[in-house]
Design an enzyme around this catalytic site. Structure first.
Site, PDB file in Angstrom:
ATOM      1  N   LYS A  61       3.837  45.540   5.756  1.00  0.00           N
ATOM      2  CA  LYS A  61       4.358  45.548   6.955  1.00  0.00           C
ATOM      3  C   LYS A  61       4.435  44.140   7.022  1.00  0.00           C
ATOM      4  CE  LYS A  61       2.624  45.509  11.061  1.00  0.00           C
ATOM      5  NZ  LYS A  61       2.362  46.428  11.857  1.00  0.00           N
ATOM      6  N   GLU A  94       8.991  45.702  15.533  1.00  0.00           N
ATOM      7  CA  GLU A  94       8.663  44.861  14.606  1.00  0.00           C
ATOM      8  C   GLU A  94       9.571  45.020  13.157  1.00  0.00           C
ATOM      9  OE1 GLU A  94       3.572  45.098  14.385  1.00  0.00           O
ATOM     10  OE2 GLU A  94       4.869  46.055  13.268  1.00  0.00           O
ATOM     11  N   HIS A 123      -7.941  19.741  20.762  1.00  0.00           N
ATOM     12  CA  HIS A 123      -5.989  19.331  20.667  1.00  0.00           C
ATOM     13  C   HIS A 123      -5.621  19.085  19.851  1.00  0.00           C
ATOM     14  CE1 HIS A 123      -3.494  17.805  23.194  1.00  0.00           C
ATOM     15  NE2 HIS A 123      -3.507  16.535  22.694  1.00  0.00           N
TER      16      HIS A 123
END
Ligand SMILES: Cc1cc2nc3c(=O)[nH]c(=O)nc-3n(C[C@H](O)[C@H](O)[C@H](O)COP(=O)(O)OP(=O)(O)OC[C@H]3O[C@@H](n4cnc5c(N)ncnc54)[C@H](O)[C@@H]3O)c2cc1C
Length: 459
Positions: free
Chosen positions: A50, A180, A448
Site C-alpha cells: 500500500k 487511502e 527552522h
C-alpha cells in the site's frame, strides 16, 4: 511430559514472526506454521504494498508542483503493468527476507496450515505436533456485507493485483483502508467515488483530521457521497451498477468496485473448540452485517486455555503491525525470557496514508473532553500553507493540533494533517509517551524552516 516444541506459532505474519524469533533468542525450541507466503498481511497485502502505491500515486501532483519552481515537465504516463509488477517483486523479496530471518533465529518454518487438536497438539499436513505453549497469530481478513451482488466487488487483497488501471473505481467504506485507496487511485489517474454511511470519513480520529482530509480529497476531485449505503450491485454493459439508498439515490456506475467495510479475525476452522479457547463477540454496524468474533485474551495475551496465547488482529484489540509485533514480543519475553510484562495499548501513534496524510497519537479532542470534562481541556490548533506550496500556488494546508490537560499541562493528544505527518508524529509520540507537558514542548527549540517546528511554537 515432553513436547516436540517449547512453542508452536500458528501464522507467520507481523505478530507470529516477532514472537517466534524473540522466543528462539531465549533458546526455546520454536516452530512456526504458515499456510501462505511468509510475512502476513502487512508485507503481502497491507502496509508495504500500500505504501509503495501511495508513493507512486503522489508523482502527478509533484510534476504539477514542479512548474512553480520553474521546471518544465514533459508528457508523463504511468506504465501500470510495470508499477504493479515492481511492487509484487519487492513484496516477494521481503517475504524471502523474513524466511532467512527465521532460519538465522533457529525457528523451524512449517509451510502449511495448522489447526488445534487439543491444548497441546496441532495438526499440520497430516501430522500431529505437540508443544508446551501455542501462540495463535492468524490475523484477519476483509469482510464484505452480505448484500446482493457483493461478489462483484473486490477487497483490498485484490487491489495489489489489478491487471489494468480502472477508469472509474467506486469504493464503499469510510475507514482508513477505503480512504487511502480512494487517494491512491485518484493520484494514479482514476475517477474515484467513495460512498460513506455517515457524514464524515475516518470515524474514531480527531474531528479536525476527519474534516480536513475529507475537504482536501473533495478539493482534489474525489467524489465523496455521504450518508448513503449500497443496497445491491448489478452487472450492466457499462460496468458495475451500484444501487444506492440514503442521501443520494442516483446509481453509480464504475468499472471496479472496492469493498473496504472492515476486517474480521480468522477464527473459523482453527479447532479452537478442541482446545478450550474462548471467543468474544462484538456487534458490527451497518447493513448486511452481524457480529464479529475474536479470540478473548487477558493483558498478557493469554487465552481461556492457560498454555495458549493469541496476538495481533485475531484478538481485534488494535489492528496495527507495530501492535501485533509489540504484543508478540511481550508474550515471548514473559513466557520464555523471564521478564513478565504487558504491552501497553496507550499512546499508540498511527497514520492515515491518504493525500493529504494524517497522523495522530493519544486522545482526540472529543475523547479528552469526555474523559476530563469540557473545561478541563485546552486546545492549541494551527492551519497554514506550508512553505513548499508558497511557489506552487496549490491550496494545500497543514493542520496541527495539541490536546492538553488544562490542570496538569500534560499533552494528551497530538494530531496532524499534511505532508510528512506520519514522520513528524512519530517523534511527537515519544514526548507524549513520556508524559511531556505543553511547557516541555514550548521549551524545545524548533528546526527552522520546517512544518514540524509549529508543534513547539503553538500559542
Ligand atoms: C490494506 C491494509 C493496509 C494496512 N496498512 C497498515 C499500515 O499502514 N500500518 C499498520 O500498522 N498496519 C496496517 N495494516 C494492518 C496490519 O497489516 C495488520 O495489523 C497486521 O498485519 C496484523 O498482524 P498479525 O500478525 O496479527 O496477522 P497477519 O499479518 O495477517 O498474519 C497472519 C498470518 O497467519 C496465516 N494463517 C492464518 N491462518 C493460518 C493457519 N491456520 N495456519 C497457518 N497459517 C495461518 C496467514 O496466512 C497470515 O500470513 C494494514 C492492513 C491492510 C489490510
Amino acid at each position: 511430559m515432553t513436547y516436540d516444541y517449547d512453542l508452536f506459532v500458528i501464522g507467520a505474519g507481523s505478530g507470529g514472526l516477532a514472537a517466534a524469533k524473540r522466543a528462539a533468542s531465549y533458546k526455546a525450541k520454536v516452530a512456526i506454521a504458515e499456510q501462505d507466503l511468509v510475512g502476513g498481511t502487512c508485507v503481502l497485502r497491507g502496509c508495504i504494498p500500500k505504501k509503495l502505491m501511495v508513493y507512486g500515486s503522489r508523482f502527478p501532483a509533484l510534476f504539477a508542483d514542479a512548474a512553480g519552481y520553474g521546471w518544465k515537465v514533459g508528457e508523463t504516463e504511468l506504465d501500470w503493468e510495470y508499477f504493479i509488477t515492481a511492487i509484487d517483486k519487492e513484496v516477494k523479496r521481503l517475504s524471502q527476507l523474513h524466511v532467512s530471518y527465521l532460519q538465522k533465529a533457529g525457528v523451524e518454518l512449517i509451510p502449511h496450515r495448522a489447526t488445534l487438536v487439543d491444548p497441546h497438539t496441532v495438526a499440520v499436513d497430516g501430522r500431529k505436533i505437540t508443544a508446551d505453549k501455542i501462540l495463535i497469530a492468524v490475523g484477519g481478513r476483509p469482510l464484505k456485507p452480505n448484500l446482493p451482488g457483493m461478489d462483484y466487488g473486490i477487497t483490498s487483497d485484490e487491489m495489489f493485483h489489478l491487471q489494468h488501471k480502472p477508469k472509474h473505481i467506486a469504493i464503499i467504506g469510510a475507514g482508513y483502508i477505503g480512504t487511502e485507496f480512494a487517494c491512491i487511485m485518484h493520484g494514479l489517474g482514476c475517477q474515484v467515488t467513495q460512498i460513506i454511511r455517515k457524514e464524515l470519513i475516518l470515524k474514531g480520529f480527531d474531528d479536525d483530521i476527519r474534516t480536513d482530509i475529507q475537504n482536501a480529497m473533495i478539493a482534489h476531485g474525489i467524489k465523496i457521497i455521504p450518508n448513503t449505503v449500497v443496497e445491491k450491485v448489478e452487472k450492466v454493459p457499462e460496468g458495475l451498477k451500484l444501487i444506492l439508498s440514503g442521501e443520494k439515490t442516483e446509481p453509480t456506475i464504475a468499472d471496479v468496485f472496492l469493498v473496504a467495510t472492515g476486517r474480521v479475525p480468522n477464527v473459523e476452522g482453527l479447532g479452537l473448540e478442541n482446545a478450550g479457547v474462548e471467543l468474544v463477540s462484538t456487534t458490527v454496524e451497518g447493513p448486511g452485517y452481524t457480529t464479529m468474533k475474536a479470540i478473548a485474551v487477558n493483558e498478557y495475551s493469554q487465552t481461556s486455555q492457560e498454555n495458549i496465547f493469541a496476538v495481533g488482529d485475531v484478538t481485534n484489540r488494535m489492528n496495527l503491525t507495530p501492535v501485533a509485533i509489540g504484543e508478540g514480543r511481550a508474550f515471548a519475553d514473559s513466557e520464555f525470557g523471564n521478564q513478565r510484562r504487558i504491552f501497553s495499548h496507550e499512546n499508540v501513534p498511527t497514520a492515515v496514508f491518504s493525500t493529504p496524510e494524517a497522523a495522530t497519537v493519544g486522545l482526540t479532542e472529543a475523547q479528552a473532553r469526555e474523559k476530563l470534562g469540557n473545561d478541563a481541556v485546552k486546545i492549541y490548533r494551527t492551519r497554514f500553507r506550508p512553505l513548499f506550496h508558497s511557489l506552487t500556488g496549490a491550496a494545500e494546508k497543514t493542520m496541527m493540533k495539541l490536546v492538553v490537560d488544562a490542570s496538569t499541562d500534560k499533552v494528551l493528544g497530538a494530531h496532524m494533517v499534511g505532508e510528512n505527518a506520519a514522520e513528524i508524529i512519530q517523534g511527537v509520540a515519544i514526548a507524549a509517551k513520556m508524559g511531556a507537558t505543553k511547557k516541555d514542548f514550548d521549551a524545545t527549540v524548533g528546526i527552522h524552516p520546517t512544518a514540524a517546528e509549529e508543534f513547539v511554537t503553538m500559542r
